[in-house]
Design a protein around this motif. Structure first.
Motif, short mmCIF file in Angstrom:
data_model
loop_
_atom_site.label_atom_id
_atom_site.label_comp_id
_atom_site.label_asym_id
_atom_site.label_seq_id
_atom_site.Cartn_x
_atom_site.Cartn_y
_atom_site.Cartn_z
N ARG A 130 1.73 -78.91 26.45
CA ARG A 130 3.25 -78.97 26.33
C ARG A 130 3.61 -77.73 27.06
N ASP A 131 2.70 -76.70 27.14
CA ASP A 131 3.14 -75.34 27.80
C ASP A 131 2.97 -75.09 29.32
N ILE A 132 2.40 -76.25 29.97
CA ILE A 132 2.18 -76.15 31.24
C ILE A 132 3.26 -75.70 32.06
N GLY A 133 3.11 -74.87 32.97
CA GLY A 133 4.18 -74.36 33.77
C GLY A 133 5.15 -73.05 33.29
N GLU A 134 4.69 -72.77 31.98
CA GLU A 134 5.36 -71.65 31.32
C GLU A 134 4.79 -70.27 31.46
N LEU A 135 5.39 -69.25 31.36
CA LEU A 135 4.65 -67.86 31.51
C LEU A 135 3.67 -67.65 30.44
N LYS A 136 2.53 -67.28 30.66
CA LYS A 136 1.36 -67.11 29.62
C LYS A 136 1.81 -65.88 28.59
N ALA A 137 2.43 -64.86 29.15
CA ALA A 137 3.02 -63.77 28.45
C ALA A 137 3.77 -64.06 27.31
N GLU A 138 4.81 -65.00 27.76
CA GLU A 138 5.62 -65.49 26.65
C GLU A 138 5.14 -66.45 25.65
N LEU A 139 4.17 -67.25 26.42
CA LEU A 139 3.43 -68.32 25.53
C LEU A 139 2.76 -67.53 24.35
N ALA A 140 1.92 -66.71 24.90
CA ALA A 140 1.24 -65.79 23.91
C ALA A 140 1.93 -65.15 22.99
N ALA A 141 3.09 -64.42 23.34
CA ALA A 141 3.76 -64.07 22.19
C ALA A 141 4.34 -64.90 21.33
N ARG A 142 4.79 -66.22 21.70
CA ARG A 142 5.01 -66.99 20.63
C ARG A 142 3.95 -67.48 19.50
N ARG A 143 2.74 -67.68 20.27
CA ARG A 143 1.53 -67.95 19.32
C ARG A 143 1.16 -66.97 18.46
N VAL A 144 1.63 -65.60 18.68
CA VAL A 144 1.10 -64.33 17.77
C VAL A 144 2.02 -64.57 16.87
N ALA A 145 3.44 -64.72 17.04
CA ALA A 145 4.57 -64.91 16.05
C ALA A 145 4.20 -66.08 15.03
N ALA A 146 3.49 -67.06 15.62
CA ALA A 146 3.23 -68.30 14.55
C ALA A 146 2.00 -67.76 13.71
N LEU A 147 1.04 -67.07 14.39
CA LEU A 147 -0.08 -66.75 13.69
C LEU A 147 0.14 -65.65 12.65
N ASN A 148 0.88 -64.64 12.98
CA ASN A 148 1.03 -63.52 12.20
C ASN A 148 2.62 -62.72 12.49
N PRO A 149 3.58 -63.00 11.85
CA PRO A 149 4.85 -62.87 12.06
C PRO A 149 5.17 -61.26 11.77
N PRO B 143 -8.94 -65.28 23.20
CA PRO B 143 -9.48 -65.08 21.89
C PRO B 143 -9.00 -63.52 21.55
N ALA B 144 -9.18 -62.59 22.10
CA ALA B 144 -8.77 -61.29 22.12
C ALA B 144 -7.54 -61.20 21.13
N ILE B 145 -6.39 -61.62 21.83
CA ILE B 145 -5.07 -61.63 21.27
C ILE B 145 -5.09 -62.44 19.77
N SER B 146 -5.62 -63.43 19.62
CA SER B 146 -5.79 -64.27 18.41
C SER B 146 -6.46 -63.57 17.23
N TYR B 147 -7.91 -62.98 17.83
CA TYR B 147 -8.09 -62.05 16.50
C TYR B 147 -7.49 -60.82 16.28
N LEU B 148 -6.94 -60.15 17.07
CA LEU B 148 -6.35 -58.97 17.00
C LEU B 148 -4.83 -59.22 16.14
N ALA B 149 -4.40 -60.25 16.25
CA ALA B 149 -3.25 -60.51 15.68
C ALA B 149 -3.47 -61.03 14.09
N GLY B 150 -4.56 -61.59 14.17
CA GLY B 150 -5.12 -62.16 12.75
C GLY B 150 -5.33 -60.97 11.97
N ALA B 151 -5.89 -59.83 12.64
CA ALA B 151 -6.49 -58.83 12.12
C ALA B 151 -5.28 -57.90 11.45
N GLY B 152 -4.12 -57.95 12.03
CA GLY B 152 -2.98 -57.32 11.56
C GLY B 152 -2.70 -55.96 12.46
#
Length: 389
Positions: free
Chosen positions: A106-125, A71-80
């Motif tokens: 679909r993400d099971i087994g992948e590195l969380k840091a990389e998954l989170a970075a992809r989600r941030v790019a999708a939320l706020n490029p 949630p911290a990453i989501s909200y901070l990305a959303g806030a810009g």
């Protein structure tokens, strides 16, 4: 309308012409074509365009992309926030999904840091993301903290919390700490200003992992870290936007079963002040950890450790061993009793093993302090072996 009754329903007004273009285009913005819409937060008098520019210039490091970090990453990305650093060495497991809302099956087994970075790019490029797929250590934490304006510690791991507090103090970087235990949690802001308290002012010494418990051992309902990670994002935005915060340093305790909150004031005259101050204490702690940097060893298979001349010592409880025995010659000593076996453990090269590497790391440090130079801890414990094999 009074301030108390001025609740505003944020509904989106749909105008007919907005959707005349092909709806498929709404999902696939060309890179660079998306312009974030911050109108809802810029409308706040305390934010405005000036505040939004401040957020765009800010650099925040989030350590841990799990239950608190999501949630911290989501909200901070959303806030810009201009730049987000994400530190996490773990891979996503199915048991994480009930509380780590950035990810899916679909993400099971992948590195969380990389998954989170992809989600941030999708939320706020427009947010720049830097990732670390190894945990921070005493050798690099202070240097990395210096590159950021603010750090959120979201691992809920004691060693990481203490290292983060030390690095915050030594680099002068504000730190927001949170941790959860079953249905309650705590929040502490270390502003890292002279004369303000750090984590060690409250608890000078890192407690044993058995005394703390983790989500693996004690269990957790998803919304609990979700609430506290959200509160960490809120604290970060308050610090960056200069919103009102309590001036008295305190530890905030919140119980989510009855919503009782307790503020424990932190007396700056106590704790580190009696030992030369936070900076001196942090410097000493980091130096000690660096001097023990050879404690943690990595093996893909326990057979390799035996071949390298290590004796295996299993620190797990009898119940854990019964469920998942080592199937290799080993000495069994429950971690809480390790200090009673100093003489026995002093002979030869010893590899301490537990489920996650937390108990073994702590025990190895205690034994090193007793002068046992050849005691080591298996990094990541047995769970790391399962991933590798």
């Amino acid at each position: 309308m009074t301030g108390d009754t001025a609740w505003v329903a944020c509904t989106h007004v749909h105008r007919a012409h907005e959707h005349e273009s092909d709806p498929a285009h709404h999902h696939h913005h060309e890179p660079g074509a998306f312009t974030p819409d911050y109108s809802r937060q810029v409308r706040l008098r305390e934010v405005g365009e000036a505040g939004q520019s401040r957020l765009a210039a800010a650099r925040i490091l989030v350590i841990g992309a799990g239950g608190l970090g999501c949630p911290a990453i989501s909200y901070l990305a959303g806030a810009g926030i201009g730049t987000l650093g994400i530190v996490d060495g773990d891979r996503l497991e199915a048991s994480n999904l009930h509380r780590q809302t950035l990810y899916d099956t679909r993400d099971i087994g992948e590195l969380k840091a990389e998954l989170a970075a992809r989600r941030v790019a999708a939320l706020n490029p427009t947010v720049a993301v830097q990732t670390w797929t190894e945990p921070l250590h005493a050798g690099n934490a202070v240097e990395i903290f210096r590159q950021f304006d603010l750090v959120l510690e979201c691992t809920d791991d004691m060693r990481s919390r203490y290292l983060s507090s030390d690095a915050a103090v030594l680099s002068g970087t504000p730190l927001v700490l949170a941790s959860v235990y079953q249905y309650e949690g705590q929040l502490q802001v270390v502003t890292a200003q002279p004369g303000t308290p750090c984590l060690r002012c409250l608890w000078p010494l890192e407690p044993a992992p058995e005394a703390v418990g983790s989500c693996v051992q004690s269990g957790v309902l998803g919304p609990v870290p979700g609430m506290f990670g959200t509160m960490q994002a809120m604290e970060a935005l308050k610090l960056l936007l200069d919103l009102p915060r309590p001036c008295e340093p305190a530890l905030l305790l919140l119980n989510l079963l009855d919503y009782t909150t307790t503020r424990l004031p932190i007396d700056v005259a106590q704790g580190c002040a009696a030992h030369g101050g936070c900076v001196a204490v942090a410097r000493q702690a980091v130096a000690l950890v660096q001097s023990q940097s050879d404690i943690d060893v990595v093996f893909g298979r326990l057979e390799d450790a035996l071949a390298a001349g290590y004796r295996l010592v299993d620190l797990r409880e009898a119940g854990e061993i019964a469920i998942e025995p080592l199937e290799l010659p080993s000495l069994q000593v429950p971690s809480a009793q390790v200090m009673a076996h100093v003489a026995e453990l002093a002979e030869g090269r010893t590899l301490l093993i537990c489920a996650s590497g937390r108990r073994s790391g702590h025990a190895a440090r205690l034994l090193r302090a007793e002068g046992l130079e050849h005691v080591h801890s298996l990094v990541g414990g047995l769970s790391a072996l399962r991933v590798i094999s």
